[in-house]
Structure formats: C-alpha cells, structure tokens
Design a protein around this motif. Sequence first.
Motif, PDB file in Angstrom:
ATOM      1  N   PHE A 173     -23.065 -18.764  44.958  1.00 14.30           N
ATOM      2  CA  PHE A 173     -24.099 -18.415  43.987  1.00 14.30           C
ATOM      3  C   PHE A 173     -23.745 -18.901  42.585  1.00 14.30           C
ATOM      4  O   PHE A 173     -24.605 -18.938  41.698  1.00 14.30           O
ATOM      5  CB  PHE A 173     -24.316 -16.898  43.967  1.00 14.30           C
ATOM      6  N   THR A 174     -22.483 -19.255  42.385  1.00 16.87           N
ATOM      7  CA  THR A 174     -22.051 -19.739  41.069  1.00 16.87           C
ATOM      8  C   THR A 174     -21.898 -21.253  41.045  1.00 16.87           C
ATOM      9  O   THR A 174     -21.499 -21.813  40.027  1.00 16.87           O
ATOM     10  CB  THR A 174     -20.706 -19.095  40.688  1.00 16.87           C
ATOM     11  N   MET A 175     -22.191 -21.913  42.173  1.00 19.25           N
ATOM     12  CA  MET A 175     -22.019 -23.361  42.272  1.00 19.25           C
ATOM     13  C   MET A 175     -23.359 -24.051  42.466  1.00 19.25           C
ATOM     14  O   MET A 175     -24.318 -23.461  42.966  1.00 19.25           O
ATOM     15  CB  MET A 175     -21.098 -23.713  43.454  1.00 19.25           C
ATOM     16  N   VAL A 176     -23.388 -25.308  42.108  1.00 18.09           N
ATOM     17  CA  VAL A 176     -24.596 -26.106  42.294  1.00 18.09           C
ATOM     18  C   VAL A 176     -24.629 -26.615  43.733  1.00 18.09           C
ATOM     19  O   VAL A 176     -23.588 -26.747  44.391  1.00 18.09           O
ATOM     20  CB  VAL A 176     -24.627 -27.295  41.313  1.00 18.09           C
ATOM     21  N   PRO A 177     -25.815 -26.911  44.269  1.00 14.65           N
ATOM     22  CA  PRO A 177     -25.916 -27.412  45.648  1.00 14.65           C
ATOM     23  C   PRO A 177     -25.084 -28.660  45.912  1.00 14.65           C
ATOM     24  O   PRO A 177     -24.643 -28.886  47.048  1.00 14.65           O
ATOM     25  CB  PRO A 177     -27.409 -27.700  45.799  1.00 14.65           C
ATOM     26  N   ALA A 178     -24.861 -29.469  44.881  1.00 14.51           N
ATOM     27  CA  ALA A 178     -24.067 -30.687  45.063  1.00 14.51           C
ATOM     28  C   ALA A 178     -22.637 -30.370  45.479  1.00 14.51           C
ATOM     29  O   ALA A 178     -21.929 -31.231  46.013  1.00 14.51           O
ATOM     30  CB  ALA A 178     -24.067 -31.507  43.775  1.00 14.51           C
ATOM     31  N   PRO A 182     -21.796 -30.085  50.486  1.00 10.68           N
ATOM     32  CA  PRO A 182     -20.675 -30.812  51.102  1.00 10.68           C
ATOM     33  C   PRO A 182     -19.617 -29.878  51.702  1.00 10.68           C
ATOM     34  O   PRO A 182     -19.046 -30.181  52.759  1.00 10.68           O
ATOM     35  CB  PRO A 182     -20.097 -31.628  49.943  1.00 10.68           C
ATOM     36  N   ILE A 183     -19.360 -28.745  51.035  1.00 11.26           N
ATOM     37  CA  ILE A 183     -18.381 -27.797  51.576  1.00 11.26           C
ATOM     38  C   ILE A 183     -18.850 -27.265  52.926  1.00 11.26           C
ATOM     39  O   ILE A 183     -18.071 -27.180  53.889  1.00 11.26           O
ATOM     40  CB  ILE A 183     -18.153 -26.635  50.585  1.00 11.26           C
ATOM     41  N   ALA A 184     -20.141 -26.922  53.010  1.00 10.72           N
ATOM     42  CA  ALA A 184     -20.683 -26.410  54.268  1.00 10.72           C
ATOM     43  C   ALA A 184     -20.627 -27.470  55.365  1.00 10.72           C
ATOM     44  O   ALA A 184     -20.298 -27.175  56.521  1.00 10.72           O
ATOM     45  CB  ALA A 184     -22.120 -25.936  54.061  1.00 10.72           C
TER      46      ALA A 184
END
Length: 385
Positions: A173-178, A182-184
């Motif tokens: 929730f504190t990170m941007v989708p970019a 990639p992490i997911a």
Amino acid sequence: MNRHPFNLILALLLAALLSACATPQNNYDPIEPVNRVTDKVNDGIDRVTLKPLARGYTAAVPKPMRTAVSNFFENATYLNTVLNDFLQGKGEQGFSDLFRFLVNTTLGAGGLVDVASSMGLERHDEDLGQTLAVWGVGESAYIVYPLLGPNSLRNTPDFITATATDPLFWLSFTMVPAVTIPIAVVKYVDQRAQLLEASDMRDELALDPYIFTREAWRQNRLYLIHDGNPPKAEPLGDDGWEEEDWGSKDDGWQEDEFDRPAESGTESIESAPAADENSAEPENATHPSDKNIDAPAEKEAEPLSGNMFRINLASFRSETAATNALHMLRSRMVDSELETVTIDNQRWYRLHSSELVSGMDAKIKLQDLRSRTGIQTAWLEPVSP
C-alpha cells in the motif's frame, strides 16, 4: 520437516500404492466435473505463462540466487506459521518460529539468507487449514480455484490469515505498482520453478493428471496436518491387496506381486495370468467375462520365427497402481510402457515392454524379463506387421 513436501508426496505417489480412482467413495470431490474444467483451464494458462517463465528463470538465474529469492518469500510469509503454531497450542514451537523469523529478517538480510537453520531453528509449515483440522473440522470438499489451483473448503480461510500476516501485503500500500507488480511476478515464478520437477513427473507418468494432482495434494495435506507422520493408510478397498504385497525397498519385488488374485467377491487390481511359455495371445482371443480378468488365450504352437511379439507384464484396474509399477520397472532399467485396453467393456491399464522381439528370441526375452522383474505372469502377444 521437508521444505517442499509437495515434491516429496509426488515421489511417494510413484512408490506407494494409493487409491486414485474417482469412485463413489471419493466423496471429498463432489464437484469433480466442475473441478476438471477449472483444472484444465488453469493448466492451459500455466503452460503458456508461468511454466515457460519458470523454465527461463531456472535456466538464467544461478541456483544460489534462486535459493535466496525462495528464502526471502518464505520468510515474508512465515508469520502465518507462527500464528497457527499458537492457535494449535504449540507454544514452544511458536516461540521458536517467531525467533526464527526475527533472526532471518535481521541477520539474514530480510530473509535472503537462512541463518536460523544454521543455528538449529527448524523450519515448520503451519496454516489455518491445519489448525481447523487440529480443532476437529473434518476433511471437506476438494475444490480447484481458478488460477489458484487445488484447495479445499476447510483450507480456504487460510487465504485470509496468510494475507493478513504477510508484511509484503501491507507494504504494497506504500509502493507504486511499478514495484509491487514485479515483486509479485517474481514470487509466483519462483514458486512455480520449485514445482517444475514434480509437474514434469506428473505429465510423464500419469494417464489422468487431474486425479494424480488431487491425490498428491490430499496426501500433502495429511503430511502437513500430522507434522510429517501421517497415519498408515488402510488397505485399498478396491483391490484387496495389503501393503506388503509390493515388497520392500530392500528385497525388491516379490514373486507374487502381479499374479495374486483378489479375495472372492471383491473388485480387484489383477495382473494378466501367464500363459504357458510357448503360448501367445492371439488378436481375437476370448476373455472369460465370468472371471473378469485380462488373460491371454492358450496356444500350443511355438512362436514362429517370422512373427513379432511384445511382452505384456501386467494389467491393472487402478491407474495409480499401474503408474507406480511403471516407475518401479523403469527404476530397474526395464524399458516399459503403459497403455489402456478395454476387456469386456471394462478399462484396464496394461504394462508391456517397449521392445518388439522376433519369434526366435521371444521365449528367451520372456524368461529374461521374468527373472529380472520377478513377474512370473508375463506373457507374449503377437503384433501385426
């Protein structure tokens, strides 16, 4: 405990006789037709997305780096194990697992390095499905979820606790989708890469991948619920055989492993009774329906030198039993294949040698295979040119 018990269970399925037939007794799969459709769709998506990505990932990324990635994601989800330790009343294990999480998160660079194991802190695998089983909730219906794969109604609530205890979920929730996407992707590709060997074995050896996967998943759940010591399986109800009929790892196959008839009045996994050494099964052989067996017809003539034969080893009603036997034969360097045949409107799974032999060599080859495998009921079948 084994780090990846799913792989272990697939190996056990190849070495042990398990019931894998969709029979009325399998009431844990009441929506099998729907599950099969979902499984087929999932498999199709997997073959064009995750599976090729996992193969590329395995080929391109060195093993130490893949291990570090696996360690990171396992550590990130480990608080779910800690929570369920305490919910199951395993207080000592819960504190040990909490300490393991803290050690790997700090000294292990966020979990990339498994420092805790080198300190003697064993890794465990607990979830809410296991907790509900410990609390007395019985085995519920097997269900295949779109994209997510095998599960059960009892195990489904674990989605909630696994998500709620995952720090990466809250950090997203504190990170941007970019960053989060990639992490997911890396997480799921890494998980798929760990199952490549298991799925390849399934695709190679199982005539019905759906049943094979379902039984592997169920046995894995038993393994986890009982902390690696599941109760001994009951004798199979549809074949009448005991576990010792298959011999042990030390003494190899017993002479009667494939020619023991079932108890009277029971449905059996039977091998094809052997004909006389000089006999073969003609193409139009009549199989007695009252005995309900796959048996070669008697024939007194010697195999002719111009004829070609294959050696049939055994026939089974259970696909899993036949698949296990195939694996055992191949492990003993016996080149063999598995096919389905229909006798008296009933499906059988037949093992036969891959090699065709001429009439002059047929008897010699037959005796050699009987000696090597202990299957005294092997018989010759003429093959049309």
